[in-house]
Design a protein around this motif. Structure first.
Motif, PDB file in Angstrom:
ATOM      1  N   ILE A 114       0.778  -1.199  -0.082  1.00 40.39           N
ATOM      2  CA  ILE A 114       0.125   0.028   0.157  1.00 40.39           C
ATOM      3  C   ILE A 114       0.770   1.098   0.014  1.00 40.39           C
ATOM      4  CG2 ILE A 114      -1.609   1.332   1.365  1.00 40.39           C
ATOM      5  CD1 ILE A 114      -2.542  -1.269   2.575  1.00 40.39           C
ATOM      6  N   PHE A 115       0.687   2.163  -0.985  1.00 38.18           N
ATOM      7  CA  PHE A 115       1.654   3.269  -1.131  1.00 38.18           C
ATOM      8  C   PHE A 115       0.600   4.633  -0.948  1.00 38.18           C
ATOM      9  CE2 PHE A 115       3.454  -0.112  -3.663  1.00 38.18           C
ATOM     10  CZ  PHE A 115       4.602  -0.074  -3.073  1.00 38.18           C
ATOM     11  N   ALA A 116       0.543   5.047   0.491  1.00 39.90           N
ATOM     12  CA  ALA A 116      -0.309   6.486   0.447  1.00 39.90           C
ATOM     13  C   ALA A 116       0.648   7.525  -0.151  1.00 39.90           C
ATOM     14  CB  ALA A 116      -0.327   6.584   1.898  1.00 39.90           C
ATOM     15  N   THR A 117       0.203   8.546  -0.823  1.00 43.82           N
ATOM     16  CA  THR A 117       0.809   9.726  -1.473  1.00 43.82           C
ATOM     17  C   THR A 117       1.420  10.326  -0.455  1.00 43.82           C
ATOM     18  OG1 THR A 117      -0.625   9.379  -3.439  1.00 43.82           O
ATOM     19  CG2 THR A 117       0.618  11.396  -3.033  1.00 43.82           C
ATOM     20  N   SER A 118       0.898  10.601   0.724  1.00 46.82           N
ATOM     21  CA  SER A 118       1.391  11.595   1.628  1.00 46.82           C
ATOM     22  C   SER A 118       2.568  10.939   2.299  1.00 46.82           C
ATOM     23  CB  SER A 118       0.297  11.627   2.957  1.00 46.82           C
ATOM     24  OG  SER A 118       0.018  10.157   3.590  1.00 46.82           O
ATOM     25  N   GLU A 119       2.709   9.530   2.318  1.00 47.76           N
ATOM     26  CA  GLU A 119       3.899   8.984   2.901  1.00 47.76           C
ATOM     27  C   GLU A 119       5.109   8.535   2.046  1.00 47.76           C
ATOM     28  OE1 GLU A 119       3.880   8.702   6.146  1.00 47.76           O
ATOM     29  OE2 GLU A 119       1.849   9.734   5.761  1.00 47.76           O
ATOM     30  N   LEU A 120       4.794   9.138   0.651  1.00 48.48           N
ATOM     31  CA  LEU A 120       6.160   8.861  -0.342  1.00 48.48           C
ATOM     32  C   LEU A 120       7.204   9.952   0.093  1.00 48.48           C
ATOM     33  CD1 LEU A 120       4.246   8.881  -3.803  1.00 48.48           C
ATOM     34  CD2 LEU A 120       4.842   6.903  -2.182  1.00 48.48           C
ATOM     35  N   ALA A 121       8.439   9.392   0.159  1.00 46.96           N
ATOM     36  CA  ALA A 121       9.511  10.138   1.143  1.00 46.96           C
ATOM     37  C   ALA A 121      10.793  10.064   0.354  1.00 46.96           C
ATOM     38  CB  ALA A 121       9.599   9.753   2.314  1.00 46.96           C
ATOM     39  N   VAL A 122      11.309   9.328  -0.705  1.00 47.79           N
ATOM     40  CA  VAL A 122      12.404   9.143  -1.452  1.00 47.79           C
ATOM     41  C   VAL A 122      12.693  10.253  -2.466  1.00 47.79           C
ATOM     42  CG1 VAL A 122      14.032   7.572  -2.691  1.00 47.79           C
ATOM     43  CG2 VAL A 122      12.423   6.745  -0.928  1.00 47.79           C
ATOM     44  N   HIS A 123      13.828  10.963  -2.606  1.00 45.68           N
ATOM     45  CA  HIS A 123      14.064  11.983  -3.364  1.00 45.68           C
ATOM     46  C   HIS A 123      14.933  11.540  -4.505  1.00 45.68           C
ATOM     47  CE1 HIS A 123      11.931  15.303  -1.179  1.00 45.68           C
ATOM     48  NE2 HIS A 123      11.847  14.373  -0.278  1.00 45.68           N
ATOM     49  N   PRO A 124      15.153  12.463  -5.579  1.00 45.10           N
ATOM     50  CA  PRO A 124      16.172  12.216  -6.586  1.00 45.10           C
ATOM     51  C   PRO A 124      17.568  11.561  -6.290  1.00 45.10           C
ATOM     52  CG  PRO A 124      14.623  13.836  -7.436  1.00 45.10           C
ATOM     53  CD  PRO A 124      14.186  13.405  -5.911  1.00 45.10           C
ATOM     54  N   LYS A 125      17.930  12.434  -5.106  1.00 43.71           N
ATOM     55  CA  LYS A 125      19.362  12.425  -4.815  1.00 43.71           C
ATOM     56  C   LYS A 125      19.622  11.238  -4.387  1.00 43.71           C
ATOM     57  CE  LYS A 125      18.883  15.054  -0.541  1.00 43.71           C
ATOM     58  NZ  LYS A 125      19.058  15.979   0.174  1.00 43.71           N
ATOM     59  N   GLN A 126      18.475  10.464  -3.748  1.00 45.08           N
ATOM     60  CA  GLN A 126      18.658   9.138  -2.910  1.00 45.08           C
ATOM     61  C   GLN A 126      18.469   8.093  -3.989  1.00 45.08           C
ATOM     62  OE1 GLN A 126      15.355  10.483  -0.209  1.00 45.08           O
ATOM     63  NE2 GLN A 126      16.744   9.728   1.357  1.00 45.08           N
ATOM     64  N   ARG A 127      18.324   8.263  -5.350  1.00 49.38           N
ATOM     65  CA  ARG A 127      17.954   7.190  -6.284  1.00 49.38           C
ATOM     66  C   ARG A 127      19.165   7.036  -7.255  1.00 49.38           C
ATOM     67  NH1 ARG A 127      12.318   9.433  -6.324  1.00 49.38           N
ATOM     68  NH2 ARG A 127      12.888  10.454  -8.289  1.00 49.38           N
ATOM     69  N   VAL A 128      20.352   6.931  -6.487  1.00 51.58           N
ATOM     70  CA  VAL A 128      21.379   7.079  -7.703  1.00 51.58           C
ATOM     71  C   VAL A 128      22.403   5.889  -7.474  1.00 51.58           C
ATOM     72  CG1 VAL A 128      21.751   9.683  -7.729  1.00 51.58           C
ATOM     73  CG2 VAL A 128      23.054   8.280  -6.030  1.00 51.58           C
ATOM     74  N   THR A 129      21.794   4.779  -6.759  1.00 50.60           N
ATOM     75  CA  THR A 129      22.588   3.744  -6.722  1.00 50.60           C
ATOM     76  C   THR A 129      22.018   2.516  -7.582  1.00 50.60           C
ATOM     77  OG1 THR A 129      20.738   2.703  -4.928  1.00 50.60           O
ATOM     78  CG2 THR A 129      22.566   4.183  -4.075  1.00 50.60           C
ATOM     79  N   PRO A 130      22.631   1.468  -7.809  1.00 51.12           N
ATOM     80  CA  PRO A 130      22.174   0.422  -8.643  1.00 51.12           C
ATOM     81  C   PRO A 130      20.754   0.024  -8.177  1.00 51.12           C
ATOM     82  CG  PRO A 130      24.396   0.156  -8.135  1.00 51.12           C
ATOM     83  CD  PRO A 130      23.830   1.317  -7.258  1.00 51.12           C
ATOM     84  N   ASP A 131      20.398   0.234  -7.214  1.00 50.61           N
ATOM     85  CA  ASP A 131      19.118  -0.200  -6.766  1.00 50.61           C
ATOM     86  C   ASP A 131      17.903   0.224  -7.711  1.00 50.61           C
ATOM     87  OD1 ASP A 131      20.404  -1.768  -4.680  1.00 50.61           O
ATOM     88  OD2 ASP A 131      20.452   0.087  -3.343  1.00 50.61           O
ATOM     89  N   TRP A 132      18.426   1.327  -8.197  1.00 49.38           N
ATOM     90  CA  TRP A 132      17.223   1.920  -8.929  1.00 49.38           C
ATOM     91  C   TRP A 132      17.464   1.516 -10.450  1.00 49.38           C
ATOM     92  CZ3 TRP A 132      13.027   4.205  -6.953  1.00 49.38           C
ATOM     93  CH2 TRP A 132      13.128   4.330  -5.422  1.00 49.38           C
ATOM     94  N   LYS A 133      18.210   0.992 -11.089  1.00 54.83           N
ATOM     95  CA  LYS A 133      18.195   0.539 -12.327  1.00 54.83           C
ATOM     96  C   LYS A 133      17.146  -0.327 -12.924  1.00 54.83           C
ATOM     97  CE  LYS A 133      21.375  -1.832 -15.611  1.00 54.83           C
ATOM     98  NZ  LYS A 133      22.525  -2.797 -16.098  1.00 54.83           N
ATOM     99  N   ASP A 134      16.656   0.174 -13.884  1.00 52.90           N
ATOM    100  CA  ASP A 134      15.454  -0.295 -14.540  1.00 52.90           C
ATOM    101  C   ASP A 134      13.993  -0.508 -13.700  1.00 52.90           C
ATOM    102  OD1 ASP A 134      17.054  -1.176 -16.685  1.00 52.90           O
ATOM    103  OD2 ASP A 134      17.773  -2.924 -15.834  1.00 52.90           O
ATOM    104  N   VAL A 135      14.135   0.623 -13.155  1.00 52.82           N
ATOM    105  CA  VAL A 135      12.630   0.844 -11.894  1.00 52.82           C
ATOM    106  C   VAL A 135      11.650   1.334 -13.062  1.00 52.82           C
ATOM    107  CG1 VAL A 135      11.706   2.174 -10.207  1.00 52.82           C
ATOM    108  CG2 VAL A 135      13.651   0.822 -10.013  1.00 52.82           C
ATOM    109  N   ILE A 136      10.581   0.637 -12.948  1.00 50.27           N
ATOM    110  CA  ILE A 136       9.049   1.347 -13.573  1.00 50.27           C
ATOM    111  C   ILE A 136       8.529   2.371 -12.466  1.00 50.27           C
ATOM    112  CG2 ILE A 136       7.098   0.824 -14.567  1.00 50.27           C
ATOM    113  CD1 ILE A 136       8.336  -1.909 -15.688  1.00 50.27           C
ATOM    114  N   PHE A 137       8.292   3.500 -12.898  1.00 52.96           N
ATOM    115  CA  PHE A 137       7.828   4.342 -12.011  1.00 52.96           C
ATOM    116  C   PHE A 137       6.157   4.253 -12.262  1.00 52.96           C
ATOM    117  CE2 PHE A 137      11.844   5.733 -11.356  1.00 52.96           C
ATOM    118  CZ  PHE A 137      12.149   6.213 -10.101  1.00 52.96           C
ATOM    119  N   VAL A 138       5.284   4.049 -11.224  1.00 52.41           N
ATOM    120  CA  VAL A 138       3.947   4.192 -11.352  1.00 52.41           C
ATOM    121  C   VAL A 138       3.481   5.535 -10.767  1.00 52.41           C
ATOM    122  CG1 VAL A 138       1.928   2.738 -10.622  1.00 52.41           C
ATOM    123  CG2 VAL A 138       3.899   1.648 -11.218  1.00 52.41           C
ATOM    124  N   GLU A 139       2.578   5.948 -11.234  1.00 49.00           N
ATOM    125  CA  GLU A 139       1.933   7.319 -10.713  1.00 49.00           C
ATOM    126  C   GLU A 139       1.260   7.283  -9.414  1.00 49.00           C
ATOM    127  OE1 GLU A 139      -0.924  10.979 -12.348  1.00 49.00           O
ATOM    128  OE2 GLU A 139      -0.914   9.074 -13.678  1.00 49.00           O
TER     129      GLU A 139
END
Length: 247
Positions: A114-139
């Protein structure tokens, strides 16, 4: 990075890029240029299904075994690297349960993220590691709604979609006995979700402070819950203040 909106992504479906078939699904909810959830992965190994966070919450895993005996807990790798995660005689499993009953003909709602929009908290500067390779973003969902990723186990011919909310199938995995797993993203009314988040955060903060542990700025946590049909869900929420930190 591919942005998939919370409507049926016809272009990607028609080009054969969605749903993903029999391969790991890597995804996050939110804006690839703004705030998002953590990065998640769903995959099949033999006839078992697994769900795990790929970044800050990587120490745990949901295991949905073909036997119907399911569990969530710390991984063996996490305990080997950080034995302090467990107290004396504690089990790695947070919880063990049996596969829920069918809620629709030949369909089991196996697990929900469950993803509550109010609780999203990861910013672009935190998404620079290999863990974020090939991630599909859902609105992320609009005000009053939540975005939910539900892993269903159903007949191989079933085509799942939400009756009233936008939805699409992100991935499918073939299983034995002419069955399959389908990872469906769908909107859902918030309902009592804000109250659940507030109560969960309050309990987590009280329990942490009762142990004399300071809650760092940006602390983030995940809560394992039950639905009436026996299905389990994970809900993430901000426990500290500011941007996301380690759970």
């Amino acid at each position: 990075m591919v942005h998939v909106p919370m409507i049926s992504p016809k272009t990607l479906e028609q080009s054969g890029r969605l749903p993903l078939r029999d391969k790991p699904a890597r995804f996050a909810v939110g804006d690839p240029a703004g705030v998002s959830s953590n990065s998640w992965r769903v995959w099949k190994q033999k006839q078992d299904l697994y769900i795990a966070c790929r970044d800050n919450f990587r120490q745990t895993k949901v295991s949905l075994h073909a036997s119907g005996r399911w569990r969530m807990g710390f991984t063996t790798e996490a305990i080997a690297e950080a034995p302090h995660l467990l107290g004396n005689n504690e089990d790695r499993a947070w919880e063990v349960w049996d596969r829920p009953e069918e809620t629709l003909p030949s369909t089991v709602a196996a697990f929900h993220l469950i993803f509550a929009t109010s609780e999203l908290a990861v910013h672009p500067k935190q998404r620079v590691t290999p863990d974020w390779k090939d991630v599909i973003f859902v609105e992320a969902a609009p005000r009053g709604k939540a975005t939910i990723a539900t892993l269903f186990i159903t007949s191989a011919t079933a085509r799942l979609q939400h009756e009233t909310e936008p939805s699409f199938v992100l991935g499918t995995w073939a299983l034995a006995d002419s069955r399959c797993a389908q990872l469906v993203f769908h909107g859902d009314p918030e309902g009592t979700l804000p109250e659940l988040i507030a109560n969960s955060v309050r309990s987590a903060r009280d329990a942490t402070m009762a142990k004399g542990v300071n809650i760092p700025e940006g602390a983030y946590g995940y809560f394992l819950g039950h639905r009436e049909n026996g299905a389990r869900f994970l809900l993430g929420a901000k426990i500290g203040q500011g941007v996301a930190g380690s759970p």
